[in-house]
Design an enzyme around this catalytic site. Sequence first.
Site, PDB file in Angstrom:
ATOM      1  N   SER A 406       0.825  -1.214   0.000  1.00 28.34           N
ATOM      2  CA  SER A 406       0.000   0.000   0.000  1.00 28.34           C
ATOM      3  C   SER A 406       0.856   1.259   0.000  1.00 28.34           C
ATOM      4  O   SER A 406       0.320   2.356  -0.113  1.00 28.34           O
ATOM      5  CB  SER A 406      -0.921   0.054   1.201  1.00 28.34           C
ATOM      6  N   HIS A 427      -3.098  -2.821  -5.703  1.00 21.85           N
ATOM      7  CA  HIS A 427      -3.349  -2.402  -4.318  1.00 21.85           C
ATOM      8  C   HIS A 427      -4.836  -2.513  -4.010  1.00 21.85           C
ATOM      9  O   HIS A 427      -5.633  -1.699  -4.482  1.00 21.85           O
ATOM     10  CB  HIS A 427      -2.845  -0.958  -4.114  1.00 21.85           C
ATOM     11  N   GLU A 439      -6.185  -0.047  -6.905  1.00 24.89           N
ATOM     12  CA  GLU A 439      -5.185   0.829  -7.526  1.00 24.89           C
ATOM     13  C   GLU A 439      -4.247  -0.061  -8.331  1.00 24.89           C
ATOM     14  O   GLU A 439      -3.602  -0.954  -7.768  1.00 24.89           O
ATOM     15  CB  GLU A 439      -4.419   1.618  -6.471  1.00 24.89           C
ATOM     16  N   ASN A 477      -3.386   6.715  -0.514  1.00 21.95           N
ATOM     17  CA  ASN A 477      -2.716   6.830   0.781  1.00 21.95           C
ATOM     18  C   ASN A 477      -1.811   8.049   0.857  1.00 21.95           C
ATOM     19  O   ASN A 477      -1.607   8.628   1.924  1.00 21.95           O
ATOM     20  CB  ASN A 477      -1.945   5.545   1.087  1.00 21.95           C
TER      21      ASN A 477
END
Length: 697
Positions: A406, A427, A439, A477
């Site tokens: 991540s 991800h 992702e 993130n």
Amino acid sequence: MSDAIAYERVGDIAVLKAQNPPVNALGYDVRVGLVEGIERAEADEGVRAVLIYGDGTTWFAGADIKEFGKTPKEPYLPDVCNRIEACPLIVVSAMHGTALGGGLEIALSTHYRVAVPKARMGLPEVHLGLIPGATGTQRLPRLTGVPAALDIVTSGRQFGAKEALELGVIDKIEEGEPREIGLAYARELLESGASRRAVSELAAPEAIDFDAAYETALKKSRGQLSPAYGVRAVQAACELPFAEGIAKERALFMELMQTDQRQGMIHAFFSERAVSKLPELKGVEPRDVSAIGVIGGGTMGAGIATAALLAGLDVVLIEMSAEAAEAARGRIEGNLQGALKRGKIDQAKFEHLTQKALTPATDYEALSDVDLVVEAVFEEMGVKKDVFTKLDKVCKKGAVLASNTSYLDVDEIAACTSRPEDVIGLHFFSPAHVMKLLEVVVADKTAPEVVATGFALGKKLGKISVRAGVCDGFIGNRILKTYRTAAEHMVLDGASPYQIDKALTDFGFAMGPYAVADLAGLDIGWATRKRLAPTRDARERVPTYADKLCEEGNFGQKTGKGYYIYEAGKRAGVPNPEVMELIEAERKELGITPREFSDEEIVRRYMAAMVNEGAKVLEEGIARRPLDIDMVFLFGYGFPRYYGGPMKWADIVGLPGLLDDIKSYAEEDDYFWKPAALLEKLVAEGRTFDDMNKAAS
Ligand code: T1G
């Protein structure tokens, strides 16, 4: 006659065929064609009935959403519906595919309705920030009664032919081609001497407590307006004569058409479809994937394996030991039990998935034949490299090697293999068999067909796949870290985590950032802070109270205490008083005199940080289009859909004002608040993020 509707005479039946691919949307040409078709049938000597059906995959799937926001052209859809119903001949609709929105409203304006068994129906307008605007809220309750109509209008859910028959929405279910079953039904009606039957002439439905229903709808939709408007429209069907009810529906519809929410939700509709369309993948064939490997059977690995099994893929799950492999099987069976309970799979399927399709193993050799592997092991570079070195040895030529990291550098992971062109980041978001976001992280050397394979897998798993470049935290993130930091700065300066959570749930988020942190586990943020500490700039403001919370073993929901205290079995927690004590102590230590923050300022700063970092992510090409960022936040971070996403929200509230805010915040802290060059450029040129989406499509 408009080409969108073809006219055919079959004996004494006039047949109107809709031919406006891909979904027979009720655009201007279709509306004109329907009215012309009815008038032609009425003038056509010997015609006694009219049949309407859709060519291609579906009956009318609704109004043409692309026309929204433009000047509407007559005939308007409600008038087309009333014109059809007013026809002195019996009018029959034969439905297949998805009869949605205006499409169902057209059907309700015909006198008799037949559908194929697999047909689905619904009034999904609330998902576009609207309500049915072509008489659906007036005709449907006359057929189904108020409770069912309210459920259908306010939920926007689809329902099948069987339920439609039970509700009285349709009269008949027939297997076969729509044209054929329609003709047969029309003939049957003519032979039985059936007469035209207008839904609008049915008695007004029985009323319920609409004020209570209105409040319930408003509360349930957390600030989204359309469901509550739907209640008022159905109420009109009980309280007003049909013609006045339609006028009321239209007024409510036009009010919603002017709202930001309508803009946001239609942006979400088209972006959801555009996000997986990448120009560079045009004509690039993905590799076949029918069996995958998953390394690591923890929460993420088990979720990924579950999603793959439910999508019909065979899964080899690798764990360090036989015990760990059995534990992983247990987690996957638990996830699949959930699908069994929800009726998504039956017992036979459950047994097939757990006994045949899933193979837990400890030996990497078991991966020698799979088409793709997803690594989901501990988030540490050394561990990742060890796994990829092994995969490089055992996996077949052409196998795709994916990491579910991540944050970590996918280029660095790829570099430890002899086939970096076959390495990609996939991800997933926890729980991976539930969360829709994926992702697809494209590394420098990732081959185009490997990217295409990532997107194809995403589609197979029912995910919304978004292309992301390599940086710390990719799109989601990375931006999360920035707006979370803005929140932490507000906490140091005087706001409380609980006020911040309330301000953002009032704004529309399902949960505030501190409740989300407790859900995800405070140890994740703690590990990230420790990982970044060695390279941290001295000017960066990073509070330490959260570390102290973790040092005492408080990791949130999983330990029963974090920002909130959780009673056993309860999802919602109560504020943990120790948190404010730690915060006040830190403010004193830093010599900070706390100040008041309004909820409006909290939201403004939080969103400004999100959008500003989003603009930087675009500048660096980590995200290709603003809509990519919007979809990441809608499907991975619980961003309220009725804003369309953070970048769309920014366009709606106005980029110049947002930039001014960021510049004023920079006067307090010019290290954290650096206006993105892209934002400055767009404001200077009077352009928006949407202009960028259009330019990229
Ligand atoms: N208008 C315009 N374009 C539409 C459309 C519509 N209603 N529906 C789909 N498309 C386009 C879509 O953008 C895509 O284009 C292509 O068709 C295939 O769609 C007055 C106000 C029908 C279940 O909300 O739910 O009626 O990307 O990829 O997965 O009361 O599309 O290829 O360029 O989604 O097979 C109400 C919306 C309108 C239904 C098919 N109707 N559509 O799903 O294909 S409001 C809806 C869907 C209304 C009245 C009101 C789905 C689908 P492109 P797709 P799919």
